[in-house]
Design a protein around this motif. Structure first.
Motif, short mmCIF file in Angstrom:
data_model
loop_
_atom_site.label_atom_id
_atom_site.label_comp_id
_atom_site.label_asym_id
_atom_site.label_seq_id
_atom_site.Cartn_x
_atom_site.Cartn_y
_atom_site.Cartn_z
N VAL A 182 0.85 -1.20 0.00
CA VAL A 182 0.00 0.00 0.00
C VAL A 182 0.88 1.24 0.00
O VAL A 182 1.66 1.44 0.93
N PRO A 183 0.78 2.11 -1.00
CA PRO A 183 1.58 3.33 -1.01
C PRO A 183 1.26 4.20 0.20
O PRO A 183 0.12 4.28 0.65
N ALA A 184 2.30 4.85 0.72
CA ALA A 184 2.12 5.67 1.92
C ALA A 184 1.10 6.78 1.70
O ALA A 184 0.28 7.07 2.59
N GLU A 185 1.13 7.41 0.54
CA GLU A 185 0.19 8.50 0.26
C GLU A 185 -1.25 8.01 0.33
O GLU A 185 -2.13 8.68 0.87
N ALA A 186 -1.48 6.82 -0.20
CA ALA A 186 -2.82 6.25 -0.18
C ALA A 186 -3.24 5.92 1.25
O ALA A 186 -4.37 6.19 1.66
N PHE A 187 -2.33 5.33 2.00
CA PHE A 187 -2.65 4.92 3.37
C PHE A 187 -2.97 6.14 4.24
O PHE A 187 -3.91 6.11 5.04
N LEU A 188 -2.22 7.20 4.07
CA LEU A 188 -2.48 8.42 4.85
C LEU A 188 -3.82 9.03 4.48
O LEU A 188 -4.51 9.60 5.33
N ALA A 189 -4.21 8.93 3.20
CA ALA A 189 -5.52 9.44 2.80
C ALA A 189 -6.63 8.63 3.46
O ALA A 189 -7.65 9.17 3.89
N VAL A 190 -6.45 7.30 3.53
CA VAL A 190 -7.43 6.45 4.21
C VAL A 190 -7.52 6.81 5.69
O VAL A 190 -8.61 6.92 6.25
N LEU A 191 -6.37 7.00 6.33
CA LEU A 191 -6.38 7.39 7.75
C LEU A 191 -7.10 8.72 7.96
O LEU A 191 -7.90 8.87 8.90
N GLU A 192 -6.83 9.67 7.08
CA GLU A 192 -7.48 10.97 7.22
C GLU A 192 -8.99 10.83 7.15
O GLU A 192 -9.73 11.47 7.90
N PHE A 193 -9.46 9.98 6.24
CA PHE A 193 -10.91 9.78 6.14
C PHE A 193 -11.46 9.10 7.38
O PHE A 193 -12.53 9.48 7.89
N ARG B 167 -4.51 13.39 -7.62
CA ARG B 167 -4.68 12.58 -8.82
C ARG B 167 -4.00 11.23 -8.70
O ARG B 167 -4.48 10.21 -9.16
N HIS B 168 -2.82 11.21 -8.06
CA HIS B 168 -2.06 9.97 -8.00
C HIS B 168 -2.39 9.14 -6.76
O HIS B 168 -1.76 8.13 -6.51
N SER B 169 -3.38 9.58 -5.99
CA SER B 169 -3.77 8.78 -4.83
C SER B 169 -5.24 8.38 -4.91
O SER B 169 -5.90 8.18 -3.92
N VAL B 170 -5.76 8.29 -6.17
CA VAL B 170 -7.14 7.86 -6.34
C VAL B 170 -7.24 6.41 -5.89
O VAL B 170 -6.35 5.61 -6.11
N ALA B 171 -8.36 6.07 -5.30
CA ALA B 171 -8.48 4.75 -4.64
C ALA B 171 -8.21 3.58 -5.56
O ALA B 171 -7.65 2.58 -5.14
N VAL B 172 -8.63 3.67 -6.81
CA VAL B 172 -8.52 2.50 -7.67
C VAL B 172 -7.09 2.19 -8.05
O VAL B 172 -6.83 1.19 -8.70
N THR B 173 -6.13 2.99 -7.68
CA THR B 173 -4.74 2.69 -8.01
C THR B 173 -3.99 2.09 -6.82
O THR B 173 -2.81 1.80 -6.92
N PHE B 174 -4.67 1.89 -5.72
CA PHE B 174 -3.97 1.48 -4.51
C PHE B 174 -3.66 -0.01 -4.46
O PHE B 174 -2.82 -0.43 -3.69
N GLY B 175 -4.35 -0.82 -5.23
CA GLY B 175 -4.22 -2.25 -5.08
C GLY B 175 -5.01 -2.76 -3.89
O GLY B 175 -4.79 -3.88 -3.43
N LEU B 176 -5.93 -1.97 -3.36
CA LEU B 176 -6.80 -2.40 -2.27
C LEU B 176 -8.07 -2.98 -2.91
O LEU B 176 -8.93 -2.25 -3.35
#
Length: 253
Positions: free
Chosen positions: A77-88, A98-107
């Motif tokens: 999981v990319p750090a940028e994506a994980f931090l966005a999830v935590l913020e939510f 743009r580069h932290s859109v959910a569908v690119t996370f591999g989640l």
């Protein structure tokens, strides 16, 4: 009968701001994550994650042992994506770049929900700026979907617009930007007149490999579904009927 008490609602903004200050904050943190290939350390709070998300509830259900607990490693999981999830999870809102859109996370689960939403709102989504800013890996699962509620002719136009934007940003040819995804377009679903028009436009502005257009013409020439079976000829949910589709013998599944 007991009189119900008065419910007092405080202001949401200061509450959200206070919780946002705890995102990746070691203060009172009782769980650490190591995320991404860069192995970035991220601090969080066990009780908050567990009560907000079933995934974290299962992940953190065991009690930590004595001493400093080992970090939870999420290397994919990319750090940028994980931090966005935590913020939510902390604030019920998050600003996605743009580069932290959910569908690119591999989640997987989150990606499936995003794709399902786009499948149900295909035409509206194709007209958004967000669609034009999708990365190629994010666009691929959409173009592979049978459940898009959009006709193939409109999808080809959307793919061309997407590639033009990417070409301008990356300063690369349109066809080069489109190469990772354009194979997922089902050109055999287009009528002969549409395919001829596409071929002419493709001469002026290359987007689709010539051999891919030839394959579509082959489906028309053979007029036999058993020789054309497969994704290139399979209808999507939003595919408009055309006379030649009866030869393909490929109803939407």
């Amino acid at each position: 009968m007991e009189t119900p008490g008065l419910v007092v609602h405080g202001e949401a903004a200061p509450f959200s701001t206070a919780l946002r200050s705890l995102v990746n904050n070691p203060l009172y943190s009782d769980v650490r994550f190591v995320v991404g290939q860069e192995r970035q350390e991220v601090f969080a709070h066990r009780c908050l994650l567990a009560c907000r998300c079933n995934f974290f509830q299962r992940l953190l259900s065991s009690e930590p042992g004595p001493g400093v607990p080992s970090p939870v490693v999420l290397s994919t999981v990319p750090a940028e994506a994980f931090l966005a999830v935590l913020e939510f999870l902390y604030t019920n809102s998050a600003k996605l770049q743009r580069h932290s859109v959910a569908v690119t996370f591999g989640l997987g689960q989150l990606q499936e929900r995003c794709v399902a939403f786009i499948e149900a709102h295909s035409q509206e989504t194709l007209r958004t700026r967000g669609f034009l800013e999708l990365s190629a890996p994010a666009l691929l699962p959409l173009l592979r979907s049978d459940k898009l509620c959009v006709d193939e002719a409109e999808l080809v136009l959307a793919a061309r617009s997407w590639a033009r934007v990417g070409a301008a940003v990356l300063e690369r040819p349109v066809a080069e930007v489109a190469a990772p995804v354009v194979r997922e377009l089902r050109l055999a679903l287009l009528a002969p007149a549409e395919l001829s028009a596409l071929e002419e436009q493709n001469r002026r502005e290359p987007l689709i490999p010539v051999e891919q257009i030839v394959e579509a013409w082959k489906c028309h020439a053979l007029r036999r579904g058993d020789t054309a079976r497969g994704t290139p000829c399979r209808r999507r949910r939003g595919t408009l009927p055309r006379e030649h589709h009866r030869f393909l013998d490929l109803p939407f599944k």
